[in-house]
Design a protein around this motif. Structure first.
Motif, short mmCIF file in Angstrom:
data_model
loop_
_atom_site.label_atom_id
_atom_site.label_comp_id
_atom_site.label_asym_id
_atom_site.label_seq_id
_atom_site.Cartn_x
_atom_site.Cartn_y
_atom_site.Cartn_z
N LYS A 1 0.83 -1.20 0.00
CA LYS A 1 0.00 0.00 0.00
C LYS A 1 0.86 1.25 0.00
CE LYS A 1 -4.06 -1.92 2.23
NZ LYS A 1 -4.91 -1.91 3.42
N ARG A 2 1.94 1.23 0.77
CA ARG A 2 2.81 2.40 0.87
C ARG A 2 3.60 2.65 -0.41
NH1 ARG A 2 5.38 1.89 6.66
NH2 ARG A 2 6.29 0.12 5.67
N SER A 3 3.92 1.62 -1.14
CA SER A 3 4.80 1.79 -2.29
C SER A 3 4.05 2.30 -3.53
CB SER A 3 5.53 0.49 -2.62
OG SER A 3 4.62 -0.49 -3.04
N ILE A 4 2.72 2.26 -3.51
CA ILE A 4 1.95 2.75 -4.65
C ILE A 4 2.00 4.28 -4.65
CG2 ILE A 4 -0.35 2.92 -5.67
CD1 ILE A 4 -0.91 0.14 -4.40
N LYS A 5 2.42 4.84 -5.78
CA LYS A 5 2.54 6.30 -5.88
C LYS A 5 1.48 6.91 -6.80
CE LYS A 5 6.94 6.65 -4.06
NZ LYS A 5 6.84 5.64 -3.09
N TYR A 6 0.97 6.10 -7.74
CA TYR A 6 0.01 6.60 -8.73
C TYR A 6 -1.13 5.60 -8.89
CZ TYR A 6 4.03 9.51 -9.70
OH TYR A 6 5.09 10.36 -9.56
N ARG A 7 -2.34 6.13 -9.07
CA ARG A 7 -3.52 5.29 -9.26
C ARG A 7 -4.32 5.83 -10.44
NH1 ARG A 7 -5.60 1.83 -5.83
NH2 ARG A 7 -4.59 2.76 -4.02
N ASN A 8 -4.81 4.92 -11.27
CA ASN A 8 -5.64 5.28 -12.41
C ASN A 8 -6.97 5.83 -11.87
OD1 ASN A 8 -7.20 5.45 -14.72
ND2 ASN A 8 -6.63 3.44 -15.49
N THR A 9 -7.31 7.04 -12.26
CA THR A 9 -8.55 7.65 -11.77
C THR A 9 -9.78 6.98 -12.37
OG1 THR A 9 -8.34 9.35 -13.47
CG2 THR A 9 -7.51 9.88 -11.27
N ASP A 10 -9.62 6.29 -13.49
CA ASP A 10 -10.75 5.60 -14.13
C ASP A 10 -10.92 4.17 -13.63
OD1 ASP A 10 -11.26 7.87 -15.67
OD2 ASP A 10 -9.87 7.21 -17.24
N LYS B 1 -9.58 2.20 -10.22
CA LYS B 1 -8.82 2.28 -8.96
C LYS B 1 -7.91 1.09 -8.71
CE LYS B 1 -10.88 6.08 -7.67
NZ LYS B 1 -10.24 7.32 -7.89
N GLU B 2 -8.14 -0.01 -9.41
CA GLU B 2 -7.30 -1.20 -9.21
C GLU B 2 -5.98 -1.09 -9.96
OE1 GLU B 2 -9.25 -4.92 -9.71
OE2 GLU B 2 -11.03 -4.25 -8.63
N GLU B 3 -5.88 -0.18 -10.92
CA GLU B 3 -4.64 -0.01 -11.69
C GLU B 3 -3.76 1.02 -10.97
OE1 GLU B 3 -5.91 -1.05 -16.23
OE2 GLU B 3 -6.29 1.01 -15.56
N THR B 4 -2.59 0.56 -10.59
CA THR B 4 -1.66 1.41 -9.85
C THR B 4 -0.26 1.30 -10.43
OG1 THR B 4 -1.19 -0.36 -8.28
CG2 THR B 4 -2.98 1.17 -7.70
N TRP B 5 0.60 2.23 -9.99
CA TRP B 5 2.00 2.21 -10.40
C TRP B 5 2.84 2.76 -9.26
CZ3 TRP B 5 5.07 6.43 -13.08
CH2 TRP B 5 6.30 5.94 -13.57
N THR B 6 3.99 2.16 -9.02
CA THR B 6 4.87 2.57 -7.93
C THR B 6 5.78 3.73 -8.31
OG1 THR B 6 6.59 1.01 -8.56
CG2 THR B 6 4.93 0.23 -6.98
N GLY B 7 5.83 4.05 -9.60
CA GLY B 7 6.75 5.09 -10.05
C GLY B 7 8.09 4.52 -10.46
N PRO C 1 2.91 2.07 -16.86
CA PRO C 1 1.87 1.17 -17.38
C PRO C 1 1.14 1.82 -18.55
CG PRO C 1 1.24 2.09 -15.24
CD PRO C 1 2.65 2.52 -15.51
N THR C 2 0.54 0.99 -19.37
CA THR C 2 -0.15 1.45 -20.58
C THR C 2 -1.20 2.50 -20.27
OG1 THR C 2 0.22 -0.70 -21.59
CG2 THR C 2 -1.45 0.68 -22.61
N TRP C 3 -1.99 2.28 -19.22
CA TRP C 3 -3.05 3.24 -18.88
C TRP C 3 -2.47 4.62 -18.60
CZ3 TRP C 3 -2.64 5.58 -14.18
CH2 TRP C 3 -1.94 4.92 -13.16
#
Length: 107
Positions: free
Chosen positions: A67-76, A78-84, A89-91
């Motif tokens: 949970k802490r390492s996720i830095k970005y989340r797809n606003t469309d 919520k399950e798609e995330t990226w740590t930076g 990611p494609t989205w």
């Protein structure tokens, strides 16, 4: 190390230097092992004080770290995330290409 215990390495022959090196490596390994053992004993005490097992604590820590390492989340989605880290990611690539700002997705 105090100056009184300093060794003049320049005056030692190869065998003496190798012996010092071997002894130093053995001492380093021993101290590393002791440090890890001490940490483990502290960890066991924390688990006991928390009325939990070490495995339960580690599992909870893994979830928290994810949970802490996720830095970005797809606003469309919520399950798609990226740590930076690593490839975007494609989205996110598509959203940035469409003119969105990276900070729009920051958590």
């Amino acid at each position: 190390m105090s100056k009184n215990n300093a060794i003049d390495l320049d005056n030692l022959n190869l065998d003496e230097l190798r012996a010092i090196s071997e002894n130093a490596q053995q001492l380093i390994a021993k101290k590393q092992h002791q440090r890890l053992y001490d940490a483990y004993m502290q960890f066991e005490q924390i688990a006991e004080d928390s009325n939990a097992t070490i495995e339960e604590i580690l599992k909870a820590g893994e979830k928290l770290e994810k949970k802490r390492s996720i830095k970005y989340r797809n606003t469309d989605n919520k399950e798609e995330t990226w740590t930076g880290r690593g490839r975007k990611p494609t989205w996110l690539v598509e959203a940035l290409a469409a003119g969105r700002d990276l900070e729009d997705f920051a958590i």
